[in-house]
Enzyme design. Structure first.
Site, short mmCIF file in Angstrom:
data_model
loop_
_atom_site.label_atom_id
_atom_site.label_comp_id
_atom_site.label_asym_id
_atom_site.label_seq_id
_atom_site.Cartn_x
_atom_site.Cartn_y
_atom_site.Cartn_z
N HIS A 1 -72.28 -58.94 18.14
CA HIS A 1 -71.22 -58.60 17.19
C HIS A 1 -70.86 -57.14 17.39
CE1 HIS A 1 -69.01 -58.22 13.41
NE2 HIS A 1 -68.97 -59.53 13.41
N ASP B 1 -70.99 -67.50 13.71
CA ASP B 1 -70.55 -68.71 14.42
C ASP B 1 -71.68 -69.52 15.02
OD1 ASP B 1 -67.92 -66.61 15.34
OD2 ASP B 1 -67.70 -68.40 14.11
#
Ligand code: SDX
Length: 438
Positions: free
Chosen positions: A314, A372
């Site tokens: 991320h 996700d």
């Protein structure tokens, strides 16, 4: 504090060693988190631009909606921790807080739920838009098209300078996205559209529109409805991510809200962003079994191999994404409710996570599972096809996009977004007539 959050004495100074000129810039403080250097006068004072591809160190705006501390793995919406909102709240009250700044009281919540519920139908003509698409179109392509086309229907709420228009458009988008997303699924399945029902909750209504048919009553499992509601909460907003920044940039030109949200949907579709939930399932299917995990870990580490571990890493979180933790728990709740006790994909995902998080490559780069990584396993267990995963992300993120769009339009610092560049092309040169070209 001065009007723009600058402490009178706090500044940063840039010394341009090539000219010897130095410029002092105000250092602005937020309520929490890193301060920002206000460099708006840089070009005028130093005749230079900053260079920051991907905006790794650039703040594009002031915002009061969402705060992320990537090192600590903290996510707040209007100051409330995502774990509290997911545990104790529901999507519409979180949406209210994101949109209006505070959690609603009982009366405010009841009115908001009623208003959203009563705007969940779409203009009947929109029904025909779907028929222009092939049945096997990707649902995100259909969603982009239909949401953008909504601008052709709701002329009475696109004066972006009218707060009342902005709120009507915001409510319409929040209310109608479940209907449009569910209908992209029904259209792909060749099944009739199921209309929203005003006696169902937001997530329950969505699942009903997804899976009911006209042939018989369809009862949504309360556990699955609660799980879907929690997943929507986890995806509602996330600071200045790629799709939110796309919505802000589109909105900065004065584009209407439906066009801006369609732009956000397009940006979210990318596999590096919201498209990752679909890509995680494809990756898990490709890996296939636990014994092949080392092969794929090696591929993910190989600079010459474009393969990346989808659902990992991320830009902001350099710790475990707090949403991924809640998603993993929700995954177990859903599988238990469905009586699925040996879901091979979940076992594979958890073993992949275990191995990756013990590998120095991932540890050194602080690559943890993100939001996700587990969502696709839940959606698949619920009977939602992989191609629909990112559309569900778009459904949930609509409130974040539209709240950020509203905030941008009411920010006195707001200007049309127009970045500059480092030009590396040909210097000025004379035109060469065609007959003289090599
Ligand atoms: C979302 O911004 C948001 O808030 C987004 C989101 C939201 O709610 O809106 O949180 C939703 O988009 C989550 C992210 C979903 N995407 C994926 O899961 C795709 C896989 N992850 C990546 O492609 C990547 O991690 C990004 C795009 C998410 C972040 O990329 P960055 O910040 O640009 O990091 P980088 O590419 O500079 O990587 C730093 C290093 C590199 O190695 P080195 O060059 O330093 O040797 O980490 C490596 C990268 O190669 N790396 C990975 C990796 N992610 C980064 N290596 C293997 N697998 C990965 N997934």
């Amino acid at each position: 504090m001065t009007k723009d959050n600058a402490s009178p004495k706090e500044t940063v100074t840039l010394i341009n060693n090539s000219t010897g000129k130095s410029t002092e810039f105000p250092l602005l403080s937020g309520s929490v988190g890193p301060k920002v250097a206000d460099i708006r006068s840089l070009y005028a004072s130093q005749d230079i631009f900053t260079y920051d591809p991907g905006y790794m160190s650039t703040g594009s705006c002031k915002s009061a909606i969402t705060y992320i501390d990537g090192d600590a793995g903290v996510l707040l919406h209007r100051g409330y921790a995502i774990s509290d909102l997911a545990e104790h709240g529901d999507y519409l009250e979180v949406a209210y807080a994101i949109l209006k700044g505070e959690l609603p009281n009982t009366a405010q919540k009841a009115k908001f739920v009623k208003d959203i519920t009563n705007h969940s139908m779409v203009h009947e003509q929109i029904n025909f838009f779907f028929r222009g698409f092939r049945r096997d179109s990707h649902p995100m392509a259909v969603l982009c098209g239909v949401v953008g086309a909504m601008a052709a229907f709701y002329h009475d709420s696109i004066d972006i300078n009218d707060p009342h228009h902005r709120m009507i458009a915001s409510y319409r988008l929040i209310a109608k996205m479940p209907t449009v997303v569910a209908w992209t699924y029904k259209y792909a399945m060749g099944q009739p559209f199921i209309y929203p029902r005003n006696n169902l909750g937001y997530a329950e209504n969505f699942l009903h529109m997804m899976f009911a048919t006209p042939c018989e009553e369809y009862k949504v499992s309360p556990v699955l409805a609660r799980a879907m509601d929690r997943i929507l909460v986890l995806h509602a907003d996330h600071e200045q991510n790629a799709s939110t920044s796309t919505v802000r940039l589109a909105g900065s030109s004065g584009a209407n809200p439906f066009a801006c949200i369609a732009a956000g949907i397009a940006s979210l579709w990318g596999p590096a962003h919201g498209g990752a939930n679909e890509a995680v399932l494809a990756m898990l299917h490709e890996i296939g079994s636990v014994d092949r995990i080392p092969e794929y870990i090696a591929k993910a580490k190989d600079k010459d191999d474009p393969f990346r571990l989808m659902g990992f890493g991320h830009r902001v979180y350099k710790n475990y994404d707090p949403r991924a933790k809640i998603m993993q728990k929700t995954c177990h709740d859903v599988l238990n409710e469905l009586g699925v006790h040996d879901e091979p994909l979940l076992k594979l995902a958890m073993e992949l996570e275990r191995i990756a998080l013990s590998d120095p490559y991932f540890v050194e780069r602080k690559l943890f599972p993100n939001v996700d990584f587990y969502s696709g396993i839940i959606f698949r267990a619920m009977g939602i096809p992989t191609s629909m995963f990112t559309s569900l992300f778009a459904l949930a993120r609509t409130v974040g996009w539209i709240a950020q769009w509203n905030e941008m339009l009411t920010d006195p610092d707001q200007k049309i977004g127009r970045p500059r560049q480092l030009y590396v092309g040909a210097p000025p040169r004379d035109y060469v007539p065609l007959h003289k070209r090599a």
